[in-house]
Design an enzyme around this catalytic site. Structure first.
Site, PDB file in Angstrom:
ATOM      1  N   GLU A   1     -17.095  13.140  22.289  1.00 18.48           N
ATOM      2  CA  GLU A   1     -15.839  13.732  21.826  1.00 18.48           C
ATOM      3  C   GLU A   1     -15.609  13.653  20.321  1.00 18.48           C
ATOM      4  O   GLU A   1     -14.703  14.305  19.807  1.00 18.48           O
ATOM      5  CB  GLU A   1     -14.660  13.049  22.536  1.00 18.48           C
ATOM      6  CG  GLU A   1     -14.660  13.402  24.002  1.00 18.48           C
ATOM      7  CD  GLU A   1     -13.399  12.962  24.719  1.00 18.48           C
ATOM      8  OE1 GLU A   1     -12.662  12.143  24.155  1.00 18.48           O
ATOM      9  OE2 GLU A   1     -13.187  13.451  25.831  1.00 18.48           O
TER      10      GLU A   1
ATOM     11  N   HIS B   1      -2.618   2.620   7.930  1.00 19.11           N
ATOM     12  CA  HIS B   1      -3.734   1.863   7.353  1.00 19.11           C
ATOM     13  C   HIS B   1      -4.005   0.674   8.263  1.00 19.11           C
ATOM     14  O   HIS B   1      -3.064   0.035   8.751  1.00 19.11           O
ATOM     15  CB  HIS B   1      -3.392   1.393   5.941  1.00 19.11           C
ATOM     16  CG  HIS B   1      -4.327   0.346   5.411  1.00 19.11           C
ATOM     17  ND1 HIS B   1      -5.687   0.554   5.305  1.00 19.11           N
ATOM     18  CD2 HIS B   1      -4.106  -0.920   4.989  1.00 19.11           C
ATOM     19  CE1 HIS B   1      -6.247  -0.543   4.830  1.00 19.11           C
ATOM     20  NE2 HIS B   1      -5.317  -1.454   4.633  1.00 19.11           N
TER      21      HIS B   1
ATOM     22  N   HIS C   1     -13.022  -2.678   3.476  1.00 21.64           N
ATOM     23  CA  HIS C   1     -11.605  -3.057   3.603  1.00 21.64           C
ATOM     24  C   HIS C   1     -11.009  -2.555   4.923  1.00 21.64           C
ATOM     25  O   HIS C   1     -10.469  -3.348   5.693  1.00 21.64           O
ATOM     26  CB  HIS C   1     -10.811  -2.503   2.402  1.00 21.64           C
ATOM     27  CG  HIS C   1      -9.351  -2.835   2.438  1.00 21.64           C
ATOM     28  ND1 HIS C   1      -8.605  -3.160   1.328  1.00 21.64           N
ATOM     29  CD2 HIS C   1      -8.473  -2.888   3.472  1.00 21.64           C
ATOM     30  CE1 HIS C   1      -7.355  -3.417   1.675  1.00 21.64           C
ATOM     31  NE2 HIS C   1      -7.244  -3.241   2.974  1.00 21.64           N
TER      32      HIS C   1
ATOM     33  N   GLU D   1       0.826  -1.220   0.000  1.00 23.70           N
ATOM     34  CA  GLU D   1       0.000   0.000   0.000  1.00 23.70           C
ATOM     35  C   GLU D   1       0.855   1.263   0.000  1.00 23.70           C
ATOM     36  O   GLU D   1       0.379   2.355   0.322  1.00 23.70           O
ATOM     37  CB  GLU D   1      -0.957   0.014   1.209  1.00 23.70           C
ATOM     38  CG  GLU D   1      -1.881  -1.186   1.324  1.00 23.70           C
ATOM     39  CD  GLU D   1      -2.847  -1.361   0.164  1.00 23.70           C
ATOM     40  OE1 GLU D   1      -2.778  -0.579  -0.800  1.00 23.70           O
ATOM     41  OE2 GLU D   1      -3.646  -2.304   0.203  1.00 23.70           O
TER      42      GLU D   1
ATOM     43  N   HIS E   1      -7.333  -2.403   9.712  1.00 22.21           N
ATOM     44  CA  HIS E   1      -8.624  -3.075   9.478  1.00 22.21           C
ATOM     45  C   HIS E   1      -9.409  -3.147  10.794  1.00 22.21           C
ATOM     46  O   HIS E   1      -9.733  -4.255  11.249  1.00 22.21           O
ATOM     47  CB  HIS E   1      -8.401  -4.496   8.948  1.00 22.21           C
ATOM     48  CG  HIS E   1      -7.563  -4.601   7.712  1.00 22.21           C
ATOM     49  ND1 HIS E   1      -6.952  -5.774   7.324  1.00 22.21           N
ATOM     50  CD2 HIS E   1      -7.240  -3.691   6.754  1.00 22.21           C
ATOM     51  CE1 HIS E   1      -6.285  -5.585   6.187  1.00 22.21           C
ATOM     52  NE2 HIS E   1      -6.435  -4.329   5.835  1.00 22.21           N
TER      53      HIS E   1
HETATM   54  P1  13P Z   1       0.879  -5.370   3.153  1.00 25.13           P
HETATM   55  O1  13P Z   1       1.220  -6.666   3.836  1.00 25.13           O
HETATM   56  O2  13P Z   1       1.456  -5.285   1.772  1.00 25.13           O
HETATM   57  O3  13P Z   1       1.267  -4.170   4.018  1.00 25.13           O
HETATM   58  O4  13P Z   1      -0.693  -5.310   2.940  1.00 25.13           O
HETATM   59  C1  13P Z   1      -1.566  -5.394   4.018  1.00 25.13           C
HETATM   60  C2  13P Z   1      -2.876  -4.738   3.758  1.00 25.13           C
HETATM   61  O5  13P Z   1      -3.553  -4.361   4.688  1.00 25.13           O
HETATM   62  C3  13P Z   1      -3.311  -4.551   2.370  1.00 25.13           C
HETATM   63  O6  13P Z   1      -4.348  -3.637   2.291  1.00 25.13           O
HETATM   64 ZN    ZN Z   2      -5.535  -3.509   4.145  1.00 24.73          ZN
END
Ligand code: 13P
Ligand code: ZN
Length: 270
Positions: free
Chosen positions: A169, A139, A210, A116, A141
């Site tokens: 908040e 980034h 995602h 990413e 999840h």
């Molecule tokens: P990477 O292992 O390449 O960092 O990817 C993980 C991920 O969350 C892809 O969206």
């Molecule tokens: Zn991801």
């Protein structure tokens, strides 16, 4: 030369990855972090003239030429960063051509930066135009943000409004609201451009079905931003199936934002 394994920025990365893993946000290799470092600080730990190898990025990051980042590796597990930072992290510098990176430390097993990376570097470029102090892109999840994607309309105004109602908040922590991208193929330049476009207006961008991107001046602030959104999403998920008998009204949200002096998205209120 000081020992890089004791560098505060390596310590911070280890702690952040472990915290995110333990919160259940970053299963397997899920999630990635990029953190722009201070060149003088890195020079205390590494010989900046010693390039281990170069790695192409496949896009132009000219505004970041010479900048140094510590970045999680692709396919690497957040769970393992703490015990083996040198395999799971890398320190790279954007080379003079703007499209190559110079590896200064890490990715010891021959690995490379996260898949990413386009979305990360393009987000850095976008955020730096708005806020010169921005240094971090994360980034992740997070479970409840992701769950909410399946049961709530992916509309920026409606999604933000729902989250603002969940914790007092919220409007103070993310007054500009949440940017949202529809489901897109990840790990390429297109999702990078789309994310960066949103990052001009938002520090938090949801990738439909995602996960989430967050940006900020340091790891604490960026982690805290995502943590706050995730907490609000958790309250939503815990209550979505129950009759709602109380809420924070729009006039109360307005009062809050004005009392804390934040520049909020007025058009995201009803
Ligand atoms: P990477 O292992 O390449 O960092 O990817 C993980 C991920 O969350 C892809 O969206
Ligand atoms: Zn991801």
């Amino acid at each position: 030369m000081k020992n890089i394994l004791n560098a505060p920025f390596v310590e911070e990365m280890k702690k952040t990855c472990s915290n995110m893993y333990r919160l259940g946000w970053d299963e397997r290799n899920g999630g990635n972090i990029s953190y722009m470092l201070d060149e003088a600080e890195v020079a205390e730990y590494l010989d900046l003239g010693n390039v281990i190898r170069t790695i192409p990025t496949g896009f132009d990051a000219t505004p970041l030429i010479g900048k140094i980042f510590i970045v999680t590796g692709t396919g690497k597990y957040f769970k393992n960063v703490e015990d083996d930072p040198e395999n799971n992290l890398g320190i790279i510098r954007i080379a003079k051509d703007g499209t190559t990176t110079e590896l200064l430390w890490g990715y010891r097993d021959g690995g490379k930066f996260t898949s990413e990376f386009p979305a990360h570097l393009m987000s850095h470029m976008a955020r730096l135009e708005v806020d010169p102090k921005n240094r971090v892109v994360i980034h992740s999840h997070p479970t409840n943000i992701l769950a909410m994607n399946y049961v709530h309309e992916l509309d920026e105004k409606k999604f933000t409004h729902t989250l603002w109602e969940m914790c007092t908040e919220c409007i103070v922590i993310f007054p500009e609201g949440i940017g949202i991208l529809p489901w897109m193929l990840c790990g390429n330049n297109d999702i990078g451009y789309a994310t960066a476009e949103k990052m001009h207006d938002f520090r938090v961008v949801v990738w439909g079905m995602h996960g989430v991107y967050g940006a900020g001046k340091d790891l604490d602030e960026t982690f805290g931003l995502i943590e706050t959104v995730e907490k609000a999403a958790q309250i939503f998920m815990l209550t979505a199936h129950l009759p709602r008998i109380n809420t924070i009204r729009d006039d109360e949200l307005r009062t809050l934002a004005e009392a804390f002096g934040v520049d909020y998205r007025k058009d995201f209120l009803d």
